[in-house]
Design a protein around this motif. Sequence first.
Motif, short mmCIF file in Angstrom:
data_model
loop_
_atom_site.label_atom_id
_atom_site.label_comp_id
_atom_site.label_asym_id
_atom_site.label_seq_id
_atom_site.Cartn_x
_atom_site.Cartn_y
_atom_site.Cartn_z
N MET A 129 0.83 -1.21 0.00
CA MET A 129 0.00 0.00 0.00
C MET A 129 0.87 1.26 0.00
O MET A 129 0.54 2.25 -0.66
N HIS A 130 1.98 1.22 0.72
CA HIS A 130 2.90 2.35 0.75
C HIS A 130 3.52 2.57 -0.64
O HIS A 130 3.61 3.71 -1.11
N MET A 131 3.94 1.49 -1.28
CA MET A 131 4.51 1.59 -2.62
C MET A 131 3.47 2.14 -3.61
O MET A 131 3.80 2.96 -4.47
N ASP A 132 2.24 1.70 -3.49
CA ASP A 132 1.18 2.18 -4.36
C ASP A 132 0.95 3.69 -4.17
O ASP A 132 0.79 4.42 -5.14
N LEU A 135 3.78 5.54 -5.85
CA LEU A 135 3.66 5.56 -7.30
C LEU A 135 2.57 6.51 -7.78
O LEU A 135 2.65 7.02 -8.89
N LYS A 136 1.57 6.74 -6.94
CA LYS A 136 0.49 7.66 -7.32
C LYS A 136 0.75 9.10 -6.91
O LYS A 136 -0.07 9.97 -7.18
N SER A 137 1.88 9.34 -6.25
CA SER A 137 2.17 10.70 -5.80
C SER A 137 2.41 11.61 -7.01
O SER A 137 2.86 11.17 -8.07
N GLN A 141 4.34 10.88 -10.72
CA GLN A 141 3.54 10.99 -11.93
C GLN A 141 4.14 12.01 -12.89
O GLN A 141 4.18 11.79 -14.10
N ARG A 142 4.64 13.11 -12.34
CA ARG A 142 5.28 14.14 -13.17
C ARG A 142 6.52 13.57 -13.85
O ARG A 142 6.74 13.77 -15.04
N ASP A 143 7.33 12.81 -13.10
CA ASP A 143 8.54 12.23 -13.67
C ASP A 143 8.21 11.18 -14.72
O ASP A 143 8.90 11.08 -15.74
#
Length: 156
Positions: A129-132, A135-137, A141-143
């Motif tokens: 859940m932390h990794m998810d 990844l959604k931060s 997303q910008r990178d």
Amino acid sequence: MSRRNGSGGAGNTGPAGYLAGLSPLGPSQRQLRVGEEVRRVLAELFARTTFRDPDLADATVTVTEVRLSPDFKHATVFVVRLGRSDIDTLLPALKRVSPWLRTQMSHKLRLRAAPELHFQPDTTLDVAMHMDSLLKSPDVQRDLTAKELNEEEPED
């Protein structure tokens, strides 16, 4: 060379790794099969049994994985509490009822000796859940979108 004659090369994990069921080749097929059978029996006991221990009276515990040592004398049982993340508070209670669970397991399993149970909290869901969430931060997303745009541009 066989796994039992000590051939492991530089990747040996030493005696502590051996007792924890770790080896360069991974667990044996029998370790995996017996571990899954122990997990099934423990899950059945947790589902059907009401414990005398007041800390476990109304707790719903799920067994997610069991790892056996190569000599089958020790089993590390990974547990999680359904719908809650406070499994650490139940670990002392699980340690108190482990002799009774071991006795019940010995009645249901066809093993020479029932393994000694060591309970650990299963944190894989929390890590996933932390990794998810990472990844959604927005920064990630910008990178990712910037990388996709750079790949689409033809180079001269």
